[in-house]
Scaffold this active site. Structure first.
Site, short mmCIF file in Angstrom:
data_model
loop_
_atom_site.label_atom_id
_atom_site.label_comp_id
_atom_site.label_asym_id
_atom_site.label_seq_id
_atom_site.Cartn_x
_atom_site.Cartn_y
_atom_site.Cartn_z
N TRP A 102 0.83 -1.21 0.00
CA TRP A 102 0.00 0.00 0.00
C TRP A 102 0.86 1.25 0.00
O TRP A 102 0.53 2.23 -0.67
CB TRP A 102 -0.98 -0.01 1.18
CG TRP A 102 -1.95 -1.15 1.11
CD1 TRP A 102 -2.13 -2.14 2.04
CD2 TRP A 102 -2.87 -1.45 0.04
NE1 TRP A 102 -3.09 -3.02 1.61
CE2 TRP A 102 -3.56 -2.62 0.41
CE3 TRP A 102 -3.17 -0.84 -1.17
CZ2 TRP A 102 -4.55 -3.20 -0.41
CZ3 TRP A 102 -4.15 -1.41 -1.99
CH2 TRP A 102 -4.82 -2.57 -1.60
N ASP A 172 -2.05 6.77 6.03
CA ASP A 172 -3.06 5.82 5.56
C ASP A 172 -3.40 4.92 6.75
O ASP A 172 -2.59 4.10 7.16
CB ASP A 172 -2.48 5.01 4.39
CG ASP A 172 -3.44 3.93 3.88
OD1 ASP A 172 -4.53 3.76 4.46
OD2 ASP A 172 -3.08 3.26 2.89
N LYS A 196 -12.49 -1.90 6.27
CA LYS A 196 -11.74 -2.69 7.24
C LYS A 196 -12.32 -2.50 8.63
O LYS A 196 -12.82 -3.45 9.23
CB LYS A 196 -10.26 -2.30 7.24
CG LYS A 196 -9.36 -2.99 6.24
CD LYS A 196 -9.49 -2.52 4.84
CE LYS A 196 -8.68 -3.27 3.83
NZ LYS A 196 -7.77 -2.43 3.06
#
Ligand SMILES: *Cc1c(COP(=O)(O)O)cnc(C)c1O
Length: 360
Positions: A102, A172, A196
């Site tokens: 990511w 993030d 999530k």
């Protein structure tokens, strides 16, 4: 009703209480005669839903007045581009810590707009640790520093923020937002896809310090400018109405549990149960350096692909599903987000113990 314990990394399990409330309100929300899915986002009823979701998030995260909360679309992946469009504006340079797939995607997007300087990386060991960072790495010629607070795939997390010489920190937090108490003022921007630890896929939360809004160059596509969304209360265009509604209920659920500090204690207990067993097991082992272990995503292996596959099947037969690890790490990964009850982790550990005895 048979529900399983769902260890999926995302979209992931939601609190059962929330799902049941949504079910009750599904066809007729609050005597409106319609579902939230059918409702105009310009209606008073919907305005109250989004306002309440924002107020609830502000409460549980203690978000200061000088931060805006935006409900956007495009996932965390769109933030990889939106952040540099809006923040890489003076020096056209940003510092990145590369802690996995990511982070790399965020780096690739930033490189399209300026210089993405990688100050440190843990790629040499399949990202199973957080690199050592010192303030001298963060030279003042950058517009901001970007980190991935929790690395969903590898199961690492930043246990403390690096000293970045006062540069704005962008994080993030897709897989760790709401999992433990943080100080929002330590960050310039926090972003997270909802699927999530927040709610259903479709909404992305951005928490941004006000002075960082309105600096995007005029060539920026309208939808990628934070100012567009900030000026219109996340209603420049149709927001993901249903996802925001469910997210609001999850924020209220956290508040009812005693807030993030109470949830954090449970999360620490859940993670300790699993890590303590992994450290004592002669069959399974965790893949991450101990000091950098995630509270939310726990990768583990037996070291034998066949045994791993056999365990995943055994667990699934026992109502413990989605334990297969990411293909880049292999083995297993248990994602134990806020909505995973401690009973799920207890059952997982019991299942691992039984499997260990039978497969010595
Ligand atoms: C899942 C995830 C993403 C990607 O999120 P999308 O909402 O699918 O774009 C980005 N960063 C992290 C840390 C993630 O866990």
């Amino acid at each position: 009703m048979e529900r399983v314990f769902n260890f999926s990394a995302g979209p992931a399990c939601l609190p059962l209480e929330v799902l049941e409330e949504v079910q009750k309100e599904l066809v007729n929300y609050s005597s409106s005669g319609m579902s939230v899915m059918e409702m105009s986002h310009r209606s008073k009823t919907y305005q109250a839903i989004i306002d309440s979701a924002e107020a609830s998030l502000r409460k549980i995260m203690s978000i200061p007045e000088n931060y805006k909360v935006l409900f956007l679309q495009g996932g965390a992946s769109l933030q990889f581009a939106m952040v540099p469009y809006n923040l890489m504006t003076k020096n056209r340079k940003a510092h990145f810590v590369n802690t996995g797939a990511w982070s790399q995607k965020a780096i690739e997007e930033a490189q399209k707009l300026g210089e993405a300087n990688i100050v440190a990386s843990s790629e040499d060991k399949t990202f199973n640790y957080i690199p050592e960072l010192s303030s001298s790495m963060f030279t003042p010629d950058a517009d901001y520093v970007h980190i991935t607070s929790n690395n969903t795939i590898y199961g690492t997390k930043f246990n403390k923020l690096p000293d970045v010489n006062g540069l704005p920190i962008v994080s993030d937090m897709s897989s760790c937002i709401l999992s433990e108490v943080i100080n929002v003022s330590d960050y310039a921007v926090i972003y997270a896809g909802a699927q999530k630890n927040i709610g259903p896929a479709g909404v992305t939360i951005v928490i941004i310090r006000e002075d960082l809004i309105g600096n995007a160059p005029s060539s920026t596509p309208t939808m990628l400018d934070y100012k567009t969304h900030s000026d219109k209360g996340s209603m420049f265009n149709t927001p993901p109405t249903f996802a925001i509604y469910v997210a609001g209920k999850v924020f209220d659920w956290i508040d009812k549990q005693g807030g993030i500090s109470a949830i954090q204690k449970i999360n620490e207990k859940k993670a300790a149960l699993l890590y303590d067993y992994l450290d004592s097991s002669s069959l399974f082992r965790g893949t991450v350096v101990k000091r950098d272990r995630s509270l939310m995503n726990v990768p583990f292996v037996t070291g034998n692909d066949e045994l791993d596959a056999k365990f995943i099947k055994f667990a699934s037969d026992n109502g413990l599903v989605s334990l297969k690890g990411h293909r880049s790490v292999g083995g297993m990964r248990a994602s134990i987000y806020n909505a995973m009850p401690i009973e799920g982790v207890e059952k997982l550990v019991d299942c691992m113990k039984t499997f260990e005895k039978e497969n010595k």
